[in-house]
Scaffold this motif. Structure first.
Motif, short mmCIF file in Angstrom:
data_model
loop_
_atom_site.label_atom_id
_atom_site.label_comp_id
_atom_site.label_asym_id
_atom_site.label_seq_id
_atom_site.Cartn_x
_atom_site.Cartn_y
_atom_site.Cartn_z
N ASP A 1 0.84 -1.21 0.00
CA ASP A 1 0.00 0.00 0.00
C ASP A 1 0.87 1.26 0.00
OD1 ASP A 1 -2.54 -1.44 0.29
OD2 ASP A 1 -1.80 -1.92 2.29
N TYR A 2 1.90 1.25 0.83
CA TYR A 2 2.80 2.41 0.87
C TYR A 2 3.54 2.58 -0.45
CZ TYR A 2 2.13 2.85 5.92
OH TYR A 2 1.59 3.03 7.17
N ALA A 3 3.99 1.46 -1.02
CA ALA A 3 4.70 1.53 -2.30
C ALA A 3 3.80 2.13 -3.38
CB ALA A 3 5.18 0.14 -2.72
N ALA A 4 2.53 1.71 -3.40
CA ALA A 4 1.60 2.25 -4.38
C ALA A 4 1.41 3.75 -4.20
CB ALA A 4 0.26 1.53 -4.27
N ALA A 5 1.33 4.18 -2.94
CA ALA A 5 1.16 5.61 -2.66
C ALA A 5 2.38 6.41 -3.11
CB ALA A 5 0.92 5.82 -1.17
N LEU A 6 3.54 5.76 -3.09
CA LEU A 6 4.78 6.44 -3.50
C LEU A 6 5.07 6.27 -4.99
CD1 LEU A 6 6.92 5.36 -0.43
CD2 LEU A 6 6.24 7.71 -0.98
N GLY A 7 4.27 5.45 -5.69
CA GLY A 7 4.45 5.26 -7.12
C GLY A 7 5.61 4.36 -7.49
N VAL A 8 5.95 3.40 -6.59
CA VAL A 8 7.04 2.46 -6.86
C VAL A 8 6.55 1.05 -6.55
CG1 VAL A 8 8.83 4.16 -6.37
CG2 VAL A 8 8.00 2.67 -4.52
#
Length: 266
Positions: A185-192
Motif C-alpha cells: 500500500d505504501y509503495a503504491a502511494a509512492l508510485g514504486v
C-alpha cells in the motif's frame, strides 16, 4: 505524529542512558516525537537512523531531529551524552530537516557544553525568571547550531533519489502506521513497486521496508502495553491488526514475549 518523549517540563535535558533505563526499545525502535530534539553524544559510538537514513555516530556528534521525524538509535553501556527536548511550543528558528554534525573543533565542543550547563542550572534554580533565563540560553543553542551548519557546510537534506524515497516512506509510515496498511500500500502511494521500496530501504538503513514498518507499529504496541491498561485486543485494533491473534503472533515473533507477558514484565 506521536509523542514518546518522557513527560516533564516543556524544556528539558535528559542524560541519554536514562532514556533507555526502562528498556532499550524506548530508544532503539523507530518512533517520533512532537517537538525538536538534539542529541549530543560525548562518549561511545553506535548507529542512528533518522528518517530512514542510517549513519554511525561517535563522541562529539550533534544530531538534530525535527518534530515528527521517525528515528531510533543504538545505545550501549558505553554511550553517554545529553538529549535536549526543546518543548512543543518552541518558537526558535531551527532546521526543518534532520542534521548530523561531527563537531571536531574543541572550542565548539566546550561552547555547547557550557550552554547546556547554563540551561540545566536555570532549570534547577528557584531564582526569579529562571524559566525565561533557560529559554534565552536555549536561544543561544539555536545560534550555536546555525554557526556549526555555516562552518561545516552541512547539508541536512538526503542527497540521492534512494534516500529521498526512503525519507518519504518513513514520513508516510509515521502518519499512517495505525491504519493497517502494508508495504504494498505504501509503495503504491509512492508510485514504486514493493521490491524497489525494499531495495532502497536496505540501501539506506540496512532494513527492509517491512522491518521499518513493523518496528514502528510494535514500538507503539510496547508503549501502550507498558504505559496504559488498555486491553490487548484494543491495542491490536488501534494499531490496525485484523485480529488479536495475529497481533499476538507478530508481537511475540518480534519481541520474544506475548503482549500479556510483556505488560506484566513492564
Amino acid at each position: 505524529m506521536n509523542d514518546t518523549s518522557p513527560i516533564a517540563s516543556p524544556l528539558r535535558l535528559i542524560q541519554i542512558p536514562r532514556l533507555a533505563a526502562r528498556g532499550r526499545w524506548r530508544v532503539e525502535a523507530m518512533r517520533s516525537i512532537n517537538e525538536p530534539l538534539l542529541l549530543w553524544f560525548t562518549r561511545g559510538q553506535g548507529r542512528i537512523t533518522v528518517g530512514g537514513i542510517t549513519r554511525g555516530y561517535g563522541a562529539h556528534n550533534a544530531i538534530f531531529v525535527p518534530p515528527g521525524v521517525m528515528h531510533g538509535f543504538e545505545v550501549s553501556s558505553h554511550v553517554f551524552g545529553t538529549a535536549i527536548y526543546f518543548g512543543r511550543d518552541c518558537e526558535l528558528p531551527l532546521p526543518e530537516e534532520p542534521l548530523h554534525l561531527r563537531v571536531r573543533d574543541a572550542a565548539a565542543q566546550v561552547e555547547l557544553t557550557g550552554i547546556l550547563d547554563n540551561i540545566q542550572r536555570e532549570l534547577d534554580s528557584d531564582r526569579p525568571a529562571h524559566d525565561r533565563a533557560a529559554h534565552h540560553h536555549l536561544g543561544l543553542l539555536g545560534v550555536w547550531l546555525d554557526r556549526q551548519i555555516a562552518q561545516s557546510g552541512a547539508d541536512s537534506r538526503p542527497r540521492d533519489a534512494a534516500a529521498r524515497l526512503v525519507a518519504r516512506y518513513t514520513a508516510l509510515v509515521e502518519r499512517d502506521f495505525r491504519s493497517g496498511m502494508g508495504v504494498a500500500d505504501y509503495a503504491a502511494a509512492l508510485g514504486v513497486t514493493p521490491t524497489h521500496l525494499t531495495r532502497v530501504c536496505r540501501q539506506s538503513c540496512d532494513r527492509s521496508a517491512h522491518e521499518l514498518l513493523q518496528d514502528r507499529v510494535l514500538f507503539e504496541a510496547r508503549k501502550l502495553l507498558a504505559e496504559t491498561t488498555i486491553p490487548v485486543g484494543e491495542v491490536s485494533r488501534r494499531l490496525g491488526f485484523t485480529s488479536a491473534a495475529y497481533f499476538t503472533r507478530a508481537f511475540q515473533n518480534r519481541v520474544g514475549a506475548t503482549p500479556s507477558a510483556f505488560r506484566r514484565a513492564n
